[in-house]
Design an enzyme around this catalytic site. Sequence first.
Site, PDB file in Angstrom:
ATOM      1  CE  LYS A   1      -4.798  -3.659  -4.231  1.00 43.61           C
ATOM      2  NZ  LYS A   1      -4.680  -2.865  -5.544  1.00 43.61           N
TER       3      LYS A   1
ATOM      4  CB  THR B   1      -1.004  -0.905  -4.633  1.00 45.70           C
ATOM      5  OG1 THR B   1      -1.519  -2.229  -5.650  1.00 45.70           O
ATOM      6  CG2 THR B   1      -2.746   0.493  -5.360  1.00 45.70           C
TER       7      THR B   1
END
Length: 347
Positions: free
Chosen positions: A208, A265
């Site tokens: 991610k 994120t």
Amino acid sequence: MPATNAHNGPVAVLGAGAWGTALANIACDHRDTLLWARNKEVASEIQAKHTNRGYLPDVALHASMQATSGLSAALDYACAGTSPGLLILAVPLAGLRSLCELVSEGLAHRTDRISGIIWTCKGLEASSGKLPSQIAQEALGADLNIPSGVLSGPSFAREVAQGLPVALTVASQSAALRSSCINALHGGAVRVYTSDDVVGVEVGGALKNIMAIACGISDGLGLGTNARAALITRGLAEMTRFGEALGARPATFYGLTGLGDLVLTATGELSRNRLVGLEIGRGRSLSDILAGGLTAEGARCAQAVLLRAQSLKVDMPITRAVCEVLFQGISPIGAVTRLLAREATTE
């Protein structure tokens, strides 16, 4: 120390960065807790003033939190309760191997005094392409028969330290360790879910960050929210393919440690990985960004992920594009053009 059941042993958090300090702050609500800081001045400040201004300025830490700069003292603390203690290793990936080796030495002949070891770092080791669980297994050694696992999820340390709501996942093959981690951290604004898919949780946490850099580059280029949504969606598919090739369950990537962490994120203002991408999209080089003190795990592990993907014969177009921009001199707009020029395929 109080010990009314098997899970009430002490907690030692090793690593007094922002995340380690935030986790120790949570644990203080449930168990006797000690925070180990490598820096003696940081440990002294936490012990005397219950602050960690270098990592969490303006956050008042729990009055019961104890701190030390002695690793042996921290391990002794974890082993000294009437019930076995819990170790939480809150160091960056680059420091996991060396810390595990020291922990293994320090716990020799008293493994029965530790209920388990949990790490929180995300990424793949740059030199080997190994996941944190593989690194820990090697460094701790086969003789250290202690349950282990990973704690991950969509979480910014500052928000957690401020008492804002957060949901995390602890993954381990040991049901007892999963239960111990819940006992140490779950409650109030903190929810802890469980999984036994260690590989899936670790892959989500690693990849991610790369996808967040890609989203940051897109935002820095001003490509709009449609492009960001496409990158998040296709990035999730890329993460899932890679994880499946390593034995992870696809469903794991649609939970907190996959989609949840990716969305946070890739869009959050506190995301260092997204910020690195933003700066690159605006024309700065990675070397210039790193020289300014900004670091991001996605930049550290992107090449290792791509190499491992190639060995697994997994197609990773977004990861490849990020590597081209970060390390091969391809312009951000050039990388985007290449992605857009790919042949149409089924979703």
